[in-house]
Design an enzyme around this catalytic site. Structure first.
Site, PDB file in Angstrom:
ATOM      1  N   TYR A 187      40.254  80.955  16.243  1.00  0.00           N
ATOM      2  CA  TYR A 187      41.152  81.945  16.849  1.00  0.00           C
ATOM      3  C   TYR A 187      40.356  83.147  17.348  1.00  0.00           C
ATOM      4  O   TYR A 187      40.657  83.727  18.389  1.00  0.00           O
ATOM      5  CB  TYR A 187      42.207  82.388  15.847  1.00  0.00           C
ATOM      6  CG  TYR A 187      43.295  81.374  15.610  1.00  0.00           C
ATOM      7  CD1 TYR A 187      44.536  81.485  16.248  1.00  0.00           C
ATOM      8  CD2 TYR A 187      43.104  80.293  14.749  1.00  0.00           C
ATOM      9  CE1 TYR A 187      45.534  80.552  16.041  1.00  0.00           C
ATOM     10  CE2 TYR A 187      44.101  79.355  14.535  1.00  0.00           C
ATOM     11  CZ  TYR A 187      45.312  79.489  15.184  1.00  0.00           C
ATOM     12  OH  TYR A 187      46.291  78.559  14.980  1.00  0.00           O
ATOM     13  N   HIS A 209      56.086  70.512  16.253  1.00  0.00           N
ATOM     14  CA  HIS A 209      54.724  70.908  16.590  1.00  0.00           C
ATOM     15  C   HIS A 209      53.700  69.850  16.205  1.00  0.00           C
ATOM     16  O   HIS A 209      52.723  69.638  16.912  1.00  0.00           O
ATOM     17  CB  HIS A 209      54.401  72.238  15.903  1.00  0.00           C
ATOM     18  CG  HIS A 209      53.072  72.799  16.293  1.00  0.00           C
ATOM     19  ND1 HIS A 209      52.817  73.281  17.553  1.00  0.00           N
ATOM     20  CD2 HIS A 209      51.917  72.935  15.594  1.00  0.00           C
ATOM     21  CE1 HIS A 209      51.568  73.707  17.614  1.00  0.00           C
ATOM     22  NE2 HIS A 209      50.993  73.503  16.449  1.00  0.00           N
ATOM     23  N   ASP A 222      48.460  71.780  20.121  1.00  0.00           N
ATOM     24  CA  ASP A 222      47.909  72.978  19.496  1.00  0.00           C
ATOM     25  C   ASP A 222      46.519  73.252  20.095  1.00  0.00           C
ATOM     26  O   ASP A 222      46.380  73.255  21.308  1.00  0.00           O
ATOM     27  CB  ASP A 222      47.870  72.807  17.967  1.00  0.00           C
ATOM     28  CG  ASP A 222      47.682  74.124  17.232  1.00  0.00           C
ATOM     29  OD1 ASP A 222      48.695  74.807  16.961  1.00  0.00           O
ATOM     30  OD2 ASP A 222      46.528  74.482  16.924  1.00  0.00           O
TER      31      ASP A 222
END
Length: 425
Positions: free
Chosen positions: A351, A403, A213
């Site tokens: 982000y 993930h 990630d």
């Protein structure tokens, strides 16, 4: 000292001596460290009043209507959230997790003006290889806790002494117990620089790095900088997507011609993910709009669960009595950490800060290892990995895991790191 957005009492042991902290709003040391690069010991002790307030808010949740479909195509399902709330308020024990966490050596050090929290476990085995492990969102250092002991003490977990690692797990800025940035600029590049400084500060002249990630992007950027001492990297979410494929995906074009079956599958997986990126688009453009996540623990939990389709199913199943790789308690350890540290918004800003494509090629030139888990956002084809990482020396496809691979499949993940880095020791 810096502010933390939660009420917490911590024990801080300065490198020059012991000093106890206890302030309901802002931890303050009895004496400041004499050197800017000092490393202070840390333990977390959340006041009971904070846990009682959490339970009160859970019990007073104002619930939405039930979804109008029978699957999770509209997001986290009401039934899942009601069971999560029941368990969280009545059965979950933060103190159990807190005790486990405090059983590991934890530290705080100030890097580039920001206090960084990290776990640091030195192996008892001579010649252990230092490794820095970087988590992502909506994870935390919690993702990596199952692999600390197998990596640092391999002989107790089916490995050899020669497989030993010194383990360093920092919390990203604005996540967990690390300080929250108060000005723009803390993107993946700056974090990569901070991690390089952290390993230097710990005295390591030879080490490896691993990430998934956000950790995958940060680890790639560390490798691009190629600092002295970093001898190799490992990724379980590698940046391998060629520029022409990235462009086609971004523009919504049809699948390019000439792709192999593995490349076609990866393209289709990326297409699907790009259509379900709402959470990332919102955090990447309007993170402060998510203010409600700082006010409602159930709202926060619903948002954190819905990272991707397969992870949402895995976590939802845990609250339906069908545990897979994660238990109810493990999921709530991570969510509760976000709540108690009030990091829903500060973590989302990463982000907004990011300028890199999630899966695009970064330009890594140092030795690289890649592990492909079948339930990852996309399964990176060997052909793309070999183009993206010219010094790719290890590539392996696993038969299970997703993930949050280290969290879901710690034994497999541990074995991957042992195998991947054995050649570089």
């Amino acid at each position: 000292m810096n502010k933390y957005g939660f009420i917490v009492t911590i024990m801080v042991v300065l490198t020059l001596g012991n000093a106890q902290l206890a302030n309901a709003n802002r931890p303050q040391a009895v004496s400041e460290p004499s050197q800017a690069d000092s490393i202070r010991s840390f333990q977390a002790h959340i006041p009971e009043a904070e846990l009682s307030e959490l339970r009160r808010r859970i019990n007073e949740t104002k619930w939405p209507d039930r979804e109008t479909v029978k699957d999770q195509s509209q997001g986290t399902q009401l039934e899942t959230m009601k069971e999560l709330a029941r368990y969280w308020a009545k059965d979950y024990d933060w103190r159990k997790f807190e005790a486990k966490l405090n059983g590991y050596p934890q530290y705080i050090t100030n890097i580039d003006g920001l206090d960084i929290h990290f776990i640091h476990v030195r192996s008892k085995h001579k010649g252990a290889l230092p490794i820095i492990l970087t988590h992502g969102w909506p994870g935390s250092f919690v993702e990596m806790m199952k692999i600390i002991d197998p990596l640092s003490n391999p002989t107790a977990y089916g490995g050899k002494a020669s497989d030993a690692f010194d383990v360093v797990i920092p919390s990203l800025p604005g996540y967990g117990f690390s300080e929250k940035p108060t000005e723009p600029g803390w993107g993946p590049d700056r974090i990569a620089n901070a991690w390089i400084e952290l390993m230097k500060r710990l005295g390591y002249t030879k080490y490896v790095a691993q990430g998934g990630d956000w950790g995958a992007i940060i680890t790639d950027l560390m490798a691009v900088k190629a600092p002295e001492g970093l001898i190799g990297v490992h990724s379980n979410m590698p940046g391998t997507v060629p520029a022409d494929i990235e462009k086609a995906l971004h523009c919504g074009d049809s699948m390019p011609d000439g792709l192999s079956p593995e490349e076609k599958r990866a393209y289709e997986q990326l297409q699907f993910f790009n259509k379900h990126l709402g959470y990332a688009e919102l955090m990447g453009t309007r993170p402060q709009t998510l203010t409600a996540l700082a006010d409602s623990p159930i709202g926060l939990a619903a948002f954190l669960l819905d990272h991707d389709e397969k992870s949402l199913k895995l976590m939802s199943d845990a609250f339906r009595g069908k545990p897979g790789g994660l238990s109810r308690d493990e999921i709530l350890d991570d969510i509760t950490l976000y709540w108690l540290t009030n990091t829903a918004i500060s973590s989302a800003r990463l982000y907004w800060e990011n300028k890199y494509p999630f899966f695009g090629v970064k330009g890594v030139k140092i030795p690289t290892a890649v592990s492909v888990f079948p339930d990852e956002l996309y399964e990176a084809p060997r052909s793309w990995a070999e183009q993206a990482y010219p010094k790719l020396y290890y590539y392996n496809v696993l038969d299970k895991g997703g993930h949050f691979a280290a969290w879901e499949q710690p034994a497999l993940f541990t074995n991957e790191l042992r195998s991947a880095f054995r050649k570089l020791r």
